[in-house]
Design a protein around this motif. Structure first.
Motif, short mmCIF file in Angstrom:
data_model
loop_
_atom_site.label_atom_id
_atom_site.label_comp_id
_atom_site.label_asym_id
_atom_site.label_seq_id
_atom_site.Cartn_x
_atom_site.Cartn_y
_atom_site.Cartn_z
N SER A 137 0.50 12.82 -1.79
CA SER A 137 -0.86 13.12 -2.25
C SER A 137 -1.07 12.59 -3.67
CB SER A 137 -1.13 14.62 -2.14
OG SER A 137 -2.49 14.92 -2.38
N ALA A 138 -1.45 13.43 -4.61
CA ALA A 138 -1.79 12.97 -5.96
C ALA A 138 -0.62 12.34 -6.70
CB ALA A 138 -2.37 14.12 -6.78
N ALA A 139 0.60 12.60 -6.25
CA ALA A 139 1.78 12.02 -6.91
C ALA A 139 2.07 10.61 -6.44
CB ALA A 139 3.00 12.90 -6.68
N SER A 140 1.44 10.17 -5.35
CA SER A 140 1.89 8.93 -4.71
C SER A 140 1.61 7.69 -5.54
CB SER A 140 1.27 8.81 -3.32
OG SER A 140 -0.10 8.49 -3.36
N VAL A 141 0.48 7.62 -6.22
CA VAL A 141 0.16 6.42 -7.01
C VAL A 141 1.12 6.25 -8.18
CG1 VAL A 141 -1.57 5.35 -8.52
CG2 VAL A 141 -2.22 6.18 -6.25
N PRO A 142 1.33 7.27 -9.04
CA PRO A 142 2.28 7.05 -10.14
C PRO A 142 3.72 6.85 -9.67
CG PRO A 142 1.58 9.35 -10.07
CD PRO A 142 0.68 8.58 -9.14
N LEU A 143 4.13 7.51 -8.57
CA LEU A 143 5.47 7.28 -8.05
C LEU A 143 5.63 5.85 -7.58
CD1 LEU A 143 6.21 10.56 -6.05
CD2 LEU A 143 7.50 9.71 -8.01
N ALA A 144 4.64 5.33 -6.87
CA ALA A 144 4.71 3.96 -6.37
C ALA A 144 4.69 2.95 -7.51
CB ALA A 144 3.56 3.69 -5.40
N LEU A 145 3.85 3.20 -8.53
CA LEU A 145 3.80 2.30 -9.68
C LEU A 145 5.13 2.31 -10.43
CD1 LEU A 145 2.29 0.44 -11.66
CD2 LEU A 145 1.43 2.51 -12.80
N ALA A 146 5.71 3.50 -10.62
CA ALA A 146 6.99 3.59 -11.32
C ALA A 146 8.08 2.83 -10.58
CB ALA A 146 7.38 5.06 -11.49
N ARG A 147 8.07 2.89 -9.24
CA ARG A 147 9.08 2.16 -8.47
C ARG A 147 8.93 0.64 -8.66
NH1 ARG A 147 12.47 3.28 -4.13
NH2 ARG A 147 11.55 5.34 -3.75
N LEU A 148 7.70 0.12 -8.63
CA LEU A 148 7.50 -1.31 -8.84
C LEU A 148 8.01 -1.74 -10.21
CD1 LEU A 148 3.97 -2.21 -7.39
CD2 LEU A 148 6.20 -2.33 -6.28
N ILE A 149 7.73 -0.93 -11.23
CA ILE A 149 8.18 -1.25 -12.58
C ILE A 149 9.70 -1.20 -12.67
CG2 ILE A 149 8.17 -0.47 -14.99
CD1 ILE A 149 5.28 0.54 -14.46
N ASP A 150 10.29 -0.14 -12.14
CA ASP A 150 11.75 0.04 -12.22
C ASP A 150 12.49 -1.09 -11.50
OD1 ASP A 150 11.31 2.36 -13.63
OD2 ASP A 150 11.71 3.71 -11.95
N HIS A 151 11.90 -1.62 -10.43
CA HIS A 151 12.54 -2.70 -9.67
C HIS A 151 12.17 -4.09 -10.20
CE1 HIS A 151 13.34 -0.10 -5.83
NE2 HIS A 151 13.86 0.41 -6.93
N GLY A 152 11.40 -4.14 -11.29
CA GLY A 152 11.04 -5.42 -11.89
C GLY A 152 10.07 -6.24 -11.07
N GLN A 153 9.32 -5.57 -10.18
CA GLN A 153 8.39 -6.31 -9.31
C GLN A 153 7.05 -6.59 -9.98
OE1 GLN A 153 9.27 -3.42 -5.95
NE2 GLN A 153 9.04 -5.32 -4.79
N VAL A 154 6.75 -5.85 -11.04
CA VAL A 154 5.60 -6.14 -11.90
C VAL A 154 6.10 -6.10 -13.35
CG1 VAL A 154 3.72 -5.41 -10.39
CG2 VAL A 154 4.89 -3.70 -11.79
N ARG A 155 5.43 -6.87 -14.20
CA ARG A 155 5.88 -7.02 -15.58
C ARG A 155 4.82 -6.49 -16.55
NH1 ARG A 155 10.17 -10.59 -15.88
NH2 ARG A 155 10.67 -11.70 -13.93
N PRO A 156 5.23 -6.18 -17.79
CA PRO A 156 4.27 -5.69 -18.77
C PRO A 156 3.08 -6.64 -18.92
CG PRO A 156 6.49 -5.37 -19.59
CD PRO A 156 6.61 -6.17 -18.32
N GLY A 157 1.89 -6.07 -18.89
CA GLY A 157 0.67 -6.85 -19.02
C GLY A 157 0.08 -7.33 -17.71
#
Length: 325
Positions: free
Chosen positions: A283-303
């Motif tokens: 539910s409301a946790a899914s967007v930040p959890l999914a974003l954090a996983r992409l960042i932690d795995h290096g799949q998206v970069r700063p900016g």
């Protein structure tokens, strides 16, 4: 203790705000499709084929909504190099608190050691984090706040009938938090939000002692026929084309739904978040959890420009483009 003489005069308005850090907390217990399906009389492969989930996390007795929210907040603050004393606002997006009073946000503020923060809950169900992020961005740009914690936290398993195949196979627990700070440039673009209250009953808990019911096919049609236009509008408000996105992070409701939305939008160069496979629908946790996983795995970069979009009960939706922290 508050006293009028010690009250701050406020902050000047800023051109924008940005996410400085994001972090997630997942409960310890991992529940596989084999374990869950055995009790429901369905095959593990059927669950994955239907909703895209292979495993999910169920919270234990000590992993309350507020405890998970506080844990995610502490991780995000540490990543941002800040302490609770640096924060002046806490917004908690949740629809699964066990009681309507007190607010979960007040309890989270106390748990992180900042009990005098301005703190309140937002209940927009699965769209809640994006709603809360839009609110925090507006308050920072107005000068009311300078640094905020925006948290999505849920214990959906408290509100799910364990014998209901439609909901028990997908909903799960967890928390994600973002630190939002004032910025000279817009790192959080204008939110595109709204809903369809005429369809509010498609996802609902009928009473305080009940469990969540969902008309899945009708919700699927609503999302896949109407919400690509919302995502496109959010891109337009940010002044970018969908093909310019580097990340596509929607509410993790159903894997087929997510992939269909990305294709309909034309987010051809974006990494599509598929956190639902290992985390389920939080539910409301899914967007930040999914974003954090992409960042932690290096799949998206700063900016990198990343689209965030939540949708669900209400029926409510909210979407905004952010610069990846």
């Amino acid at each position: 203790m508050f006293s009028p003489s010690s009250a701050p005069a406020g902050f000047p308005g800023t051109a924008g705000s940005r996410i400085a850090a994001v972090a997630g907390v997942r409960p310890e217990r991992v529940v596989s499709n084999e374990e869950l399906g055995g009790g429901l009389g369905v095959a593990a492969e059927w669950i994955e084929r239907r909703v895209g989930v292979r495993e999910r996390r169920f919270a234990g007795p000590e992993e309350t909504v507020t405890a998970m929210a506080a844990g995610a907040a502490a991780k995000a603050l540490s990543t941002a190099g800040l302490t609770p004393a640096d924060i002046d606002l806490l917004v908690l997006a949740t629809c699964s608190m066990p009681s309507p009073m007190p607010s979960g946000a007040a309890s989270v503020a106390a748990l992180i050691g900042a009990p005098h923060l301005a703190a309140f809950d937002v209940n927009a169900a699965c769209a809640g984090f994006c709603y809360a992020l839009g609110v925090a961005d507006g308050l920072i740009r107005s000068g009311t706040s300078r640094r905020a914690l925006v948290i999505g936290a849920e214990r959906m398993t408290d509100w799910v009938d364990p014998d209901d195949v439609d909901t028990a196979t997908v909903f799960a627990d967890g928390a994600g938090a973002a630190v939002v700070v004032a910025s000279e440039h817009r790192g959080i673009h204008p939110v595109e939000w709204g809903g369809d209250g005429d369809k509010a009953g498609l996802i609902a808990i009928p009473d305080r002692h009940g469990s969540v019911g969902m008309q899945g096919q009708a919700v699927y049609r609503w999302v896949t026929t109407e919400l690509a236009a919302v995502a496109a509008a959010a891109c337009a408000r940010a002044g970018i084309a969908p093909a310019d996105l580097r990340g596509f992070v929607t509410h993790q409701a159903n894997l087929r739904m997510i992939e269909r939305l990305a294709k309909s939008l034309g987010a051809t160069n974006a990494v599509v978040a598929r956190d639902i496979v290992e985390t389920g629908n939080t539910s409301a946790a899914s967007v930040p959890l999914a974003l954090a996983r992409l960042i932690d795995h290096g799949q998206v970069r700063p900016g990198d420009p990343v689209l965030l979009m939540g949708f669900g009960a209400g029926l409510s939706y909210a979407a905004q483009v952010i610069a990846c922290p």
